[in-house]
Design an enzyme around this catalytic site. Structure first.
Site, PDB file in Angstrom:
ATOM      1  CG  ASP A 215      -1.872   1.117   1.294  1.00 55.47           C
ATOM      2  OD1 ASP A 215      -2.774   1.158   0.433  1.00 55.47           O
ATOM      3  OD2 ASP A 215      -1.757   1.958   2.210  1.00 55.47           O
ATOM      4  CD  GLU A 277      -2.186   2.353  -3.461  1.00 54.47           C
ATOM      5  OE1 GLU A 277      -3.248   2.918  -3.761  1.00 54.47           O
ATOM      6  OE2 GLU A 277      -1.864   2.094  -2.283  1.00 54.47           O
TER       7      GLU A 277
END
Length: 334
Positions: A215, A277
Site C-alpha cells: 500500500d 501501489e
C-alpha cells in the site's frame, strides 16, 4: 498457471503469469450472519474461486483495526480483526488456499498505522519516549488569533485539509497523510524499520503467505525537515506534499532493504510476489522500482487510467474528461 520463458531476457516467475483474484473481506462472504464477511466465509468459496481459473487470491487488510479507514489503519499487524475471525482461521485459510494449488497474497500497509497501535501509544506518551521518533512530531508553527495551534507546514492530507493532527498531551502535531487517526511511520528510524519488517512482513512470511500488495509504497521517504510544499493550488491553504513525499530520496534504499529481509526470511524456496501501489512516477523511476537486478519490487500498479476525470489538485474533485483520455491512459499499461 503457465510460466513462459519465450523471451531470452525474461526470468520466468509464477506471478508474471498468474491470474489474481482480489477479496475485500468485509463484503465477500459472511459465514455467521453478523453482517460482515470473514475468514471462514472466504475459505468456503475457495473451490468456486479456483474454478474461475484463479492462481492466487489477494485479501485486502484483515488485521486488527478500529476501522477508521476500513482496515488500512492497523492497530496490530500480527492479529486478525476479531470480526473477521481468529489468527487460526487465517492460518487455516492460507493452508486451504495452498491445498487448492493457489497462492495467498496479503496487503502490506506500512506507510502508516492506527493511532491505536501500541507503537504510537508509546510514541505519544512523552517527548522522551524511545519510540518518539518512530513517527513525525513537530511543534506548532505558531498560534492564530484565537490561540489555536498552526500546523508545522502546509501539506494537504490525501483526504483533504491539513496533513497534521494536534496532540493535546505533548502539545505537538503528528503527521498523517491520510486519516486523522492514521499516523505516518518514520522510516528514517532504523529501529522503526526493523520493527515493521519483523511484525508486518516476517510474521506473515513465517505463516506461509506468498506475496504482498504494498500500500502507498512510494511514500515512505519524506524529504528531511518536512519543509513547506510548493504552492500549486492558490485557492487552498494546504498544498500537495507529493514533491516532498512521493518517490522520495531514500525510497529505493528502503525497498531494497525490505526485499533483502524477505529473501533472507524465506527458507523454503517460495518465490515471494511484491506489487507496489506506487501512485505516480516517471517511466525512469518505474524501471528503477521493478528492475530485477535492483531487487526492489516485482511489479507495480499504474494509476493513469484511474486519474482520468479527476483534478490534479485534489483527486476527489471531478473535471471534464473524454473517453479517448481513458483509452490513452490505458495504453500506457502496455
Amino acid at each position: 498457471m503457465t510460466i513462459s520463458s519465450a523471451h531470452p531476457e525474461t526470468d520466468p516467475k509464477w506471478w508474471k503469469e498468474a491470474t489474481i483474484y482480489q477479496i475485500y473481506p468485509a463484503s465477500f462472504k459472511d459465514s455467521n450472519n453478523d453482517g460482515w464477511g470473514d475468514m471462514k466465509g472466504i475459505a468456503s468459496k475457495l473451490e468456486y474461486i479456483k474454478g474461475l481459473g484463479v492462481d492466487a487470491i489477494w485479501i485486502s487488510p484483515f488485521y486488527d483495526s478500529p476501522q477508521d479507514d476500513m482496515g488500512y489503519d492497523i492497530a496490530n499487524y500480527e492479529k486478525v480483526w476479531p470480526i473477521y475471525g481468529t489468527n487460526e482461521d487465517c492460518f487455516a485459510l492460507i493452508e486451504k488456499t495452498h491445498k487448492f494449488g493457489m497462492k495467498f497474497i496479503t496487503d502490506l500497509v506500512i506507510n502508516h498505522c492506527s493511532s491505536e497501535h501500541e507503537w504510537f501509544k508509546e510514541s505519544r506518551s512523552s517527548k522522551t519516549n524511545p519510540k518518539r521518533d518512530w513517527f513525525f512530531w513537530k511543534p506548532p508553527k505558531g498560534y492564530d488569533d484565537e490561540g489555536n495551534p498552526i500546523p508545522p507546514n502546509n501539506w494537504k492530507s490525501y483526504f483533504g485539509g491539513s496533513a497534521w493532527t494536534f496532540d493535546e498531551k505533548t502539545q505537538e502535531f503528528y503527521l498523517r497523510l491520510f486519516c486523522p487517526r492514521q499516523p505516518d511511520l518514520n522510516w528514517e528510524s532504523e529501529d522503526c524499520r526493523k520493527a515493521i519488517y519483523e511484525s508486518a512482513v516476517g510474521y506473515w512470511l513465517d505463516h506461509g503467505v506468498d506475496g504482498f500488495r504494498i500500500d502507498v509504497g512510494s511514500l515512505y521517504s519524506k524529504v528531511v525537515g518536512l519543509p513547506d510544499a510548493p504552492i500549486t493550488d492558490k485557492n487552498s491553504l494546504w498544498q500537495s506534499s507529493d514533491p516532498l513525499t512521493l518517490n522520495g530520496p531514500r525510497i529505493h534504499e528502503f525497498h531494497q532493504e525490505m526485499n533483502r529481509f524477505i529473501r533472507n526470511r524465506v527458507k523454503d524456496g517460495r518465490e515471494i510476489m511484491t506489487v507496489g501501489e506506487m501512485q505516480h512516477a516517471s517511466d525512469t523511476t518505474k524501471k528503477l522500482y521493478t528492475s530485477a537486478s535492483r531487487c526492489e519490487l516485482g511489479e507495480l500498479f499504474n494509476f493513469s487510467h484511474t486519474d482520468v476525470g479527476t483534478s490534479p489538485l485534489f483527486r476527489y474533485n471531478l473535471v471534464p474528461a473524454e473517453l479517448k483520455d481513458w483509452k490513452v491512459a490505458l495504453a500506457e499499461l502496455f
